[in-house]
Structure formats: C-alpha cells, structure tokens
Design an enzyme around this catalytic site. Structure first.
Site, mmCIF file in Angstrom:
data_model
loop_
_atom_site.group_PDB
_atom_site.id
_atom_site.type_symbol
_atom_site.label_atom_id
_atom_site.label_comp_id
_atom_site.label_asym_id
_atom_site.label_seq_id
_atom_site.Cartn_x
_atom_site.Cartn_y
_atom_site.Cartn_z
ATOM 1 N N LYS A 1 -12.597 -26.096 10.562
ATOM 2 C CA LYS A 1 -12.065 -25.960 9.060
ATOM 3 C C LYS A 1 -12.991 -26.430 7.962
ATOM 4 C CE LYS A 1 -7.465 -25.224 7.213
ATOM 5 N NZ LYS A 1 -6.071 -25.564 7.346
ATOM 6 N N THR B 1 7.140 -30.895 2.516
ATOM 7 C CA THR B 1 8.402 -30.866 2.262
ATOM 8 C C THR B 1 9.280 -31.709 3.551
ATOM 9 O OG1 THR B 1 8.345 -28.957 1.244
ATOM 10 C CG2 THR B 1 10.496 -29.290 2.301
ATOM 11 N N LEU C 1 5.185 -25.179 -5.191
ATOM 12 C CA LEU C 1 4.276 -24.236 -5.537
ATOM 13 C C LEU C 1 4.714 -22.823 -4.704
ATOM 14 C CD1 LEU C 1 2.202 -23.855 -2.937
ATOM 15 C CD2 LEU C 1 1.246 -25.862 -3.767
ATOM 16 N N HIS D 1 16.044 -10.187 -7.626
ATOM 17 C CA HIS D 1 15.487 -8.855 -7.162
ATOM 18 C C HIS D 1 15.731 -8.618 -6.060
ATOM 19 C CE1 HIS D 1 13.028 -8.911 -10.919
ATOM 20 N NE2 HIS D 1 12.794 -10.153 -10.657
ATOM 21 N N CYS E 1 8.422 -21.192 3.438
ATOM 22 C CA CYS E 1 9.555 -22.123 2.669
ATOM 23 C C CYS E 1 11.095 -22.085 2.990
ATOM 24 C CB CYS E 1 9.246 -22.591 1.429
ATOM 25 S SG CYS E 1 7.639 -23.161 1.257
HETATM 26 C C1 UDX Z 1 9.142 -20.677 -2.503
HETATM 27 C C2 UDX Z 1 9.471 -21.303 -3.670
HETATM 28 O O1 UDX Z 1 9.414 -20.521 -4.888
HETATM 29 C C3 UDX Z 1 8.608 -22.473 -3.966
HETATM 30 O O2 UDX Z 1 9.194 -23.326 -5.211
HETATM 31 C C4 UDX Z 1 8.498 -23.696 -2.990
HETATM 32 O O3 UDX Z 1 7.990 -24.482 -2.989
HETATM 33 C C5 UDX Z 1 8.076 -22.600 -1.653
HETATM 34 O O4 UDX Z 1 8.904 -21.705 -1.494
HETATM 35 P P1 UDX Z 1 7.077 -18.958 -1.693
HETATM 36 O O5 UDX Z 1 7.693 -19.086 -0.232
HETATM 37 O O6 UDX Z 1 5.541 -18.787 -2.185
HETATM 38 O O7 UDX Z 1 7.832 -20.026 -2.735
HETATM 39 O O8 UDX Z 1 7.789 -17.632 -2.131
HETATM 40 P P2 UDX Z 1 8.628 -16.933 -3.381
HETATM 41 O O9 UDX Z 1 7.674 -16.308 -4.470
HETATM 42 O O10 UDX Z 1 9.547 -18.097 -4.027
HETATM 43 O O11 UDX Z 1 9.365 -15.826 -2.709
HETATM 44 C C6 UDX Z 1 10.063 -16.137 -1.392
HETATM 45 C C7 UDX Z 1 10.739 -14.999 -0.920
HETATM 46 O O12 UDX Z 1 11.659 -14.781 -1.459
HETATM 47 C C8 UDX Z 1 9.502 -13.624 -0.637
HETATM 48 O O13 UDX Z 1 9.928 -13.105 0.404
HETATM 49 C C9 UDX Z 1 9.949 -12.952 -1.894
HETATM 50 O O14 UDX Z 1 9.690 -11.341 -1.524
HETATM 51 C C10 UDX Z 1 11.576 -12.755 -1.901
HETATM 52 N N1 UDX Z 1 12.131 -12.620 -3.251
HETATM 53 C C11 UDX Z 1 11.819 -13.418 -4.207
HETATM 54 C C12 UDX Z 1 13.078 -11.852 -3.272
HETATM 55 O O15 UDX Z 1 13.133 -11.009 -2.341
HETATM 56 N N2 UDX Z 1 13.592 -11.594 -4.457
HETATM 57 C C13 UDX Z 1 13.408 -12.336 -5.660
HETATM 58 O O16 UDX Z 1 13.908 -11.936 -6.641
HETATM 59 C C14 UDX Z 1 12.446 -13.428 -5.570
#
Ligand code: UDX
Length: 435
Positions: free
Chosen positions: A36, A122, A154, A255, A264
């Site tokens: 990597k 985390t 993030l 949503h 996460c």
């Molecule tokens: C998340 C947190 O937002 C971030 O702050 C943390 O550090 C890591 O976890 P991430 O896992 O990249 O980030 O994705 P995110 O955009 O938050 O979406 C997570 C999941 O929730 C996705 O599967 C997304 O499709 C779903 N989601 C999100 C919904 O189904 N509805 C929503 O309204 C928002």
C-alpha cells in the site's frame, strides 16, 4: 513547522494526513502494509474520494506529504503522532482494538523525546487511558508524552471536505500541555472560527459515539415512519419535510431508505451498546435503533419478494447501486448485501450495476450474479428494477427507455428518488419507501 506522523492509511488516516498537510504541517503517512505504501509513493490512493487526489498531489509536490512503511523510524522522526488505524467490529460487537494497542506498544518503544499522541480512530470509552498506560509501562527511552483524543467526524464521499471544514473539533486531554501544539496544527480552523470543544479524554470518546448513535437513530426513526406510511397510506416525504421545518428537529438525516450501512453507524451503535452492558447501563434507544435498522433491511427485501407473491424463481431483477451510499465504492454493511442475498434465496436471477463498487461486488458474489456495464444494460429484459443507492446518475435516468427495455413493470425506488407519476406514466408500477 511540526513534523506529524499519521499511523494508518485507511479512510481516517489518509484523510487526516492529506488534511494536516493542507494546513501546512510536514506529514508522513505510516502503514505496515508495504504494498500500500509503495502504491501511495507512486501516487495511487487506496480509496476513492472526490477531490482527494488533487489535494494529495499538491501536498506531495510541495514536499509536505510522504509515506513510509518503517513505523519505528516514522515515530522517532515525528513531534506529533496521529493514530488512524481501524477499529472494526469484533465478533462480540465490541470494537476490535488490537491494531490500536499494537500501535501503542510500538510507540512505547520509539518515543525518543516529548511527543503528543493523538487518537483519531473511533475508540470506546477508556481506550485513550489504556493507550497512555501501555506507552507509560514500557516507555523504553523514558521520555515525556501526552495522549489526546481528537475523534474524526468525516463522512465517506465528503471525507476531505469534512476534515477541512468541520462543524466542530473535539479535543480531549488530561492536562493542558499539548494544547498549544494542537492550536498550531489546526491554525486555519481557529482562524475560521470553527468551534473547538476542549474536554477530558472520556468525554471526547463519548461525544463521538453519541453523535453517530443519534444520527443512526434519526434515520431509523424516519424509516419506521416510512413503514407506517406504507401501511396507513400516508406520504413519509411530506412527513419528513414538515418535521424538518421544526428548528428543534432539522431536516438533515431524515431521508428514508433501505436502512443505514457503512463503516461507522452499524459498528459504533453495536460497540456502545456492548460497552454500556459492561457498565450495567441500559441504552434502550441505541438497542432499538440497531434492531429497527435490521428490520428496515429485511423490510426492503420483503417489499420486492411480496410483489412477486413470495416466489422469485424465473424472475430477473436489476439492482442499481451497491455501495452503502453514493460517491463511494464502499460496501461495508451495505443494505444491498442483505437485499441481494434475500432475493437470491427466493430464486431470483440478479444483474447489478454500481458506478464504483463493481470490483467489491465481484469479490462478494462472483458468478452467482451478473454484472452490467451501466444502468441501461442492467435493466434489459428484467421483471423489476431496484434502486438501492442514490447515485446522481440514477436520479435522472431516461425512465421511458428503462421501462421499455424491461420485460416486466415493477420499479422499486428504495431511496424515493422518483415520483409515482414519473414512472407510472410509462405504464410501470412504482414502489417507493413510504410514499
Ligand atoms: C457517518 C457519519 O456521518 C460521520 O460523521 C462519522 O464520522 C462516520 O459515519 P458515513 O458512514 O460516511 O459517515 O455516512 P453517512 O453519510 O452519514 O451515511 C450513513 C448511512 O446512513 C448510509 O447508508 C446512508 O445511506 C444512510 N442515510 C443517511 C440514510 O439512510 N438517510 C439519511 O437521511 C442519511
């Protein structure tokens, strides 16, 4: 200028390394994965993130960013060491901290002068104290050091943007000595008046889990409302819009979809639930969120299976979107995995397309599903199409072309991208999530 080593070049590590270099520090990314590191040194990033390659190139060319697999040397070179290794979910739901503790061991052998150790990964409550204890126990060269908790918030797909434009930065310390250096490495954020929350180690650790669990709960809640709306004949989109206008609730993360996935929310909700059990604390809401999200994934699969009267033999389905959300190739805990496995179990023939996640999908399913070259190729001759991930290119499809090239007429829109009439005008049956 501070010399910063970032251990781990996964999502958190690589983003932190590029972000800290963009803030002006001299950064060295460290990883035990020699292949990597070799790819990174040839300019190849291990993940796909919008805008990341450009920033990577700028910082490498400016001499502020380099990569190395000699972790011992990297630690010795640095003034500040960020820990950005993975904390995946272990078998019992707990965060697997083996990578964190092995880094702590390695630090204890290589601290050759005062160093600040900053945990970005985390980690469960109490981990930073354990890191401090491991280093202190061996501390081969008997040098001073401080441990800082600085959790990363993030989002995948917006990783670098979130690092450079955070809503807040959380800093947990057990004494004020490292704060001056922290102010310097994050100086652009201080100048932009980004809120900094300065607190103790344990509070910083809880903040990260609390934020993620709250967001997961918000999504699980609106998904429950979607299930209710499906049954009582109401529209969850309008419900969410009206709820969101209440300033106390807010419209984000409301949503409905096929259930949250990713690296996460599933992992962190499980980890905090298990940790709370260890301490005899009842986190009933977090437990319910985990269960509700599993239910939503099954519900999404059931929606499809029920439309074909419980038997998918002889039924061909096009699945559009495999990543757990748009703008990533990441399929970890993606609802697409559960949904595809369920419809396969009921006898369906499956053809998939995702703009980024095809390679990951190939390693998961191999020959048991078919892989299309785009969304129009995927839907040809199918009985139903299922949108799982809200990629932009699925938001504006030529619906007439899609429906005309299908054999059947079922259009499952698990992200509520389209309206009923946009699909039904072409003679198809629209099935959304709570609308
Ligand atoms: C998340 C947190 O937002 C971030 O702050 C943390 O550090 C890591 O976890 P991430 O896992 O990249 O980030 O994705 P995110 O955009 O938050 O979406 C997570 C999941 O929730 C996705 O599967 C997304 O499709 C779903 N989601 C999100 C919904 O189904 N509805 C929503 O309204 C928002």
């Amino acid at each position: 200028m501070y010399k910063i080593a970032v251990i781990g070049t996964g999502y958190v590590g690589i983003t932190s390394a590029i972000g800290l270099a963009s803030f002006g520090s001299n950064v060295r990314g460290l990883d035990i994965d020699v292949a990597k590191v070799a790819r990174l040194n040839q300019g190849e990033l291990p993940i796909y993130e919008p805008g990341m390659k450009e920033s990577f190139d700028v910082n490498v060319n400016a001499g502020r960013l380099s990569f190395c697999s000699d972790i011992d040397a990297g630690i010795k070179w640095a003034d500040i060491v960020f820990i950005g290794v993975g904390t995946p979910q272990g078998e019992d739901g707990r965060a697997d901290l083996s990578a964190i503790f092995s880094v702590a061991e390695q630090l204890s052998h290589n601290i050759n002068g005062y160093k600040i150790i900053i945990t970005k990964s985390t980690v469960p409550v109490g981990t930073n104290e354990k890191i401090r204890d491991i280093i202190a126990k061996n501390n081969v060269l008997n040098c001073e050091f401080d441990v800082v908790s600085n959790p990363e918030f993030l989002r995948e797909g917006k990783a670098l943007y979130d690092f450079l434009h955070p809503d807040r930065v959380v800093i947990g310390v057990d004494n004020p000595r490292p704060l001056e250096a922290i102010r310097k490495i994050y100086r652009p954020l201080f100048l932009n008046e980004v809120p900094f929350v300065m607190t103790d180690l344990r509070t910083a650790e809880v903040i990260k889990y609390a934020a993620n669990c709250f967001l997961a709960t918000k999504i699980a809640f609106i998904n429950e409302m979607a299930r209710l709306c499906d049954t009582v004949g109401a529209n969850v989109q309008t419900v969410a819009q009206a709820m969101g206008k209440d300033g106390r609730i807010g419209s984000k993360y409301l949503h409905p979809g096929p259930g949250y996935g990713g690296s996460c929310f599933p992992k962190d909700t499980h980890a905090i639930a298990v940790l709370a059990k260890d301490y005899n604390v009842d986190l009933a809401i977090v437990e319910a969120t985990i269960a509700s999200n599993e239910l939503q994934k099954q519900y999404a699969a059931r929606k499809i299976i029920d439309q074909f009267n419980g038997d998918l033999h002889g039924i061909k389905l096009a699945i559009l979107g495999l990543a757990f959300k748009a703008e990533t190739d990441d399929m970890r805990d993606s609802s697409a995995i559960i949904i595809i496995n369920e419809v396969l179990k009921y006898g369906a023939e499956v053809v998939v397309y995702d703009p980024q996640a095809m390679e990951n999908a190939k390693s998961l399913w191999g020959d048991s599903i078919q892989f299309a070259i785009d969304e129009y190729d995927a839907v040809k001759g199918t009985d139903g199409v299922v949108i799982i991930t809200e990629w932009n290119q699925f938001r504006n499809m030529d619906i007439e072309r899609i429906i005309n090239s299908m054999r059947g007429e079922k259009f499952f829109d698990l992200r509520n991208i389209y309206k009923h009439n946009e699909v039904e005008n072409y003679g198809a049956l629209y099935i959304g999530m709570g609308i």
